[in-house]
Design an enzyme around this catalytic site. Structure first.
Site, PDB file in Angstrom:
ATOM      1  N   SER A 133       0.825  -1.210   0.000  1.00 15.75           N
ATOM      2  CA  SER A 133       0.000   0.000   0.000  1.00 15.75           C
ATOM      3  C   SER A 133       0.854   1.252   0.000  1.00 15.75           C
ATOM      4  CB  SER A 133      -0.905   0.031   1.235  1.00 15.75           C
ATOM      5  OG  SER A 133      -1.638   1.239   1.236  1.00 15.75           O
ATOM      6  N   LYS A 188      -4.393  -6.936   3.227  1.00 16.04           N
ATOM      7  CA  LYS A 188      -4.417  -5.802   2.286  1.00 16.04           C
ATOM      8  C   LYS A 188      -5.838  -5.553   1.789  1.00 16.04           C
ATOM      9  CE  LYS A 188      -3.285  -2.385  -0.262  1.00 16.04           C
ATOM     10  NZ  LYS A 188      -3.850  -2.301  -1.543  1.00 16.04           N
ATOM     11  N   HIS A 191      -7.515  -3.777   4.508  1.00 21.18           N
ATOM     12  CA  HIS A 191      -6.964  -2.413   4.496  1.00 21.18           C
ATOM     13  C   HIS A 191      -7.765  -1.564   3.510  1.00 21.18           C
ATOM     14  CE1 HIS A 191      -4.480   0.611   2.431  1.00 21.18           C
ATOM     15  NE2 HIS A 191      -3.762   0.746   3.543  1.00 21.18           N
ATOM     16  N   ASN A 192      -8.012  -2.130   2.326  1.00 27.79           N
ATOM     17  CA  ASN A 192      -8.745  -1.379   1.310  1.00 27.79           C
ATOM     18  C   ASN A 192     -10.200  -1.157   1.709  1.00 27.79           C
ATOM     19  OD1 ASN A 192      -6.333  -1.597  -0.031  1.00 27.79           O
ATOM     20  ND2 ASN A 192      -7.281  -1.970  -2.007  1.00 27.79           N
ATOM     21  N   GLU A 195     -10.098   1.611   3.937  1.00 28.09           N
ATOM     22  CA  GLU A 195      -9.799   2.780   3.081  1.00 28.09           C
ATOM     23  C   GLU A 195     -11.069   3.306   2.397  1.00 28.09           C
ATOM     24  OE1 GLU A 195      -6.397   2.247   0.236  1.00 28.09           O
ATOM     25  OE2 GLU A 195      -7.912   2.574  -1.307  1.00 28.09           O
TER      26      GLU A 195
HETATM   27  C1  6PG Z   1      -3.218   1.313  -1.678  1.00 23.88           C
HETATM   28  C2  6PG Z   1      -4.522   1.346  -2.431  1.00 23.88           C
HETATM   29  C3  6PG Z   1      -4.457   0.688  -3.747  1.00 23.88           C
HETATM   30  C4  6PG Z   1      -5.832   0.544  -4.377  1.00 23.88           C
HETATM   31  C5  6PG Z   1      -6.098   1.564  -5.365  1.00 23.88           C
HETATM   32  C6  6PG Z   1      -7.400   1.370  -6.153  1.00 23.88           C
HETATM   33  O1  6PG Z   1      -3.258   0.822  -0.566  1.00 23.88           O
HETATM   34  O2  6PG Z   1      -2.203   1.788  -2.194  1.00 23.88           O
HETATM   35  O3  6PG Z   1      -5.465   0.658  -1.664  1.00 23.88           O
HETATM   36  O4  6PG Z   1      -3.857  -0.555  -3.615  1.00 23.88           O
HETATM   37  O5  6PG Z   1      -5.921  -0.663  -5.005  1.00 23.88           O
HETATM   38  O6  6PG Z   1      -6.106   2.775  -4.694  1.00 23.88           O
HETATM   39  O7  6PG Z   1      -8.486   1.044  -5.405  1.00 23.88           O
HETATM   40  P1  6PG Z   1      -9.960   1.264  -5.969  1.00 23.88           P
HETATM   41  O8  6PG Z   1      -9.840   1.473  -7.437  1.00 23.88           O
HETATM   42  O9  6PG Z   1     -10.720  -0.005  -5.681  1.00 23.88           O
HETATM   43  O10 6PG Z   1     -10.487   2.457  -5.269  1.00 23.88           O
END
Ligand code: 6PG
Length: 470
Positions: A133, A188, A191-192, A195
């Site tokens: 990330s 991860k 994590h998303n 996010e």
């Molecule tokens: C990170 C982000 C990254 C993510 C993109 C796209 O931790 O650097 O989570 O890995 O995959 O930002 O995510 P979306 O297109 O699903 O918003």
């Protein structure tokens, strides 16, 4: 010629940045990218653009690339998640030897990683699914790394991964072995999910604030909060986004309001539904993105419905601040709950304090709250067992209810704040109406129910259609 110490496959944005990071960290590196169609010159362009790095060798032939790396080989794949990963692994394994280490640094689905891990084990190839990330900048300057696989495989590449990773406040690497098979990609994925909800919380707040405040003022508020316990990378970039102009016009005001996604948020939500962990906030955030995509329909319906409140009135800043703090805590609580549950199911024994620690820098959800959480997890894994958490939620419950009231008055959708509030209200209610659900299930399907104050846990059935007092 000396062999390279490390290899990178895939020179997309992340692959390029990580390659430069690895080379800058002093490792001799081989890079490979396929060279068909539009990608014909990717390798040569990359080498030419970075000619200052004498320790990077570029290859268009995968066998030559593999042979250029010292044994046991250590190779990082930075390619799009999905079937391409299987295709590249199949192509690669013809040239790899037992004891070589393959790291998948993409956002692969963790069950795919588990399958690949098992399959490569039979060939005695070490496979590490590594969550990465931090976006482009993180990859270049130091990402947060979440490697999963066999601990002995990790030992072969750990020192390199730790060296290229971001560092926490104590200068320790934001990279730590997570657990077996797909654990790295699993964390991860969550994590998303976290996010998604963190991003949506800021977007919803921006929607409400925009009713009475210009972009500059919202940005100032976000910047101010960023110097408090609310500080986070996402808050910081949102403050910057709001003031960025092109030709005198705020860029934010020109962006089409349809949110995209690459899938990790919905994977997290699907898993939550399957295993029964109510991660309501990340799921609301996923749906909010989906909802936004119905732009044409929204535009059409908006004309039919009276919308604008001509005299918008939003709560005072203290209320907003407390509500935002409240919702972020619930989001983190829910995210870590699904990690706890999945870790149990897979016997991963994930160290939550360490996980939160490697999320304190380099990654997208880095924040002051994450630093606090990492400390709290040192003593107890259930955040609701910590007085600080429960007291903060208790004292800010009023604020989030005020925020929601204001959203109703002003007709602003606040999906994730509602989710946070409802979750907290349910979790702190001694009695929920699930008794009626159980009775309905028993009525139409004889699904049986348990009784209050019956420690035996026995299941009962009632013939509901019979007369009232039978
Ligand atoms: C990170 C982000 C990254 C993510 C993109 C796209 O931790 O650097 O989570 O890995 O995959 O930002 O995510 P979306 O297109 O699903 O918003």
């Amino acid at each position: 010629m000396n062999k390279s110490e490390f290899g990178v496959i895939g020179l997309g944005v992340m692959g390029k940045s990580l390659s430069l990071n690895i080379a800058e960290s002093g490792f001799n590196l081989s890079v490979y990218n396929r060279s068909d169609g539009a990608e014909a010159n990717i390798v040569s362009d990359f080498i030419a653009e970075n000619s200052g790095f004498k320790n990077i060798l570029g290859f268009k032939d995968i066998q030559e690339f593999v042979n250029s790396i010292e044994k046991p080989r250590k190779i990082l794949m930075m390619i799009k998640a999905g079937t391409v990963v299987d295709a590249v692994i199949n192509q690669l394994t013809q040239f790899l030897d037992p004891d070589d280490v393959l790291v998948d640094g993409g956002n692969s689905y963790f069950l795919d990683t588990k399958r690949r891990y098992e399959s490569l084990k039979t060939k005695r190839i070490h496979f590490i699914g590594c969550g990465i990330s931090g976006g482009e900048e993180g990859a270049r300057k130091g990402p947060s790394l979440m490697p999963g696989g066999n601990i002995n495989s990790y030992k072969l590449v750990g020192s390199i991964l730790e060296k290229i990773s971001a560092k926490d406040v104590n200068n320790n690497p934001c990279c730590a072995y997570i657990a077996n098979d797909g654990a790295g990609h699993f964390v991860k994925m969550i994590h998303n999910g976290i996010e998604y909800a963190e991003m949506q919380l800021l977007a919803e707040l921006y929607a409400l604030l925009s009713l009475t405040m210009p972009n500059e003022a919202i940005s100032e508020l976000f910047s101010k909060w960023n110097n408090t316990d609310l500080s986070s990378y996402l808050l910081e970039i949102s403050a910057k986004i709001l003031t960025k102009k092109k030709n005198g016009i705020y860029i934010i005001d020109t962006i089409l309001d349809k949110a995209g996604n690459k899938g990790t948020g919905s994977w997290s939500s699907k898993l939550a539904l399957e295993i029964g962990v109510p991660t309501t906030m990340m799921t609301s955030a996923v749906f909010a993105r989906y909802l936004s995509s119905f732009k044409t329909k929204r535009e059409h319906l908006s004309k039919l419905v009276a919308t604008k409140n001509s005299n918008p009135n939003i709560p005072n800043i203290q209320i907003l601040e407390d509500a935002y703090r409240f919702a972020r805590i619930i989001n983190h609580y829910q995210g870590f709950e699904i990690i706890i549950e999945t870790s149990k199911e897979n016997n991963w024994d994930i160290n939550l304090s360490e996980l939160a620690r490697i999320w304190t820098n380099g990654c997208i959800i880095r924040s002051e709250l994450m630093r606090n959480i990492s400390e709290l997890f040192k003593s107890k894994n259930d955040l609701f067992d910590h007085n600080y958490i429960v007291n903060t939620l208790k004292t800010s419950e009023f604020s989030i209810s005020e925020l929601i009231k204001s959203a109703i008055t002003n007709r602003v959708p606040l999906d994730t704040y509602w989710s946070a509030y409802n979750y907290w209200i349910s979790m702190t209610s001694k009695r929920l109406p699930a008794n009626l659900i159980q009775a309905q299930r028993d009525f139409f399907g004889a699904h049986t129910y348990q009784k209050l104050n019956d420690a035996s846990g026995k299941f009962y059935h009632t013939n509901w259609a019979k007369s009232k007092n039978s």
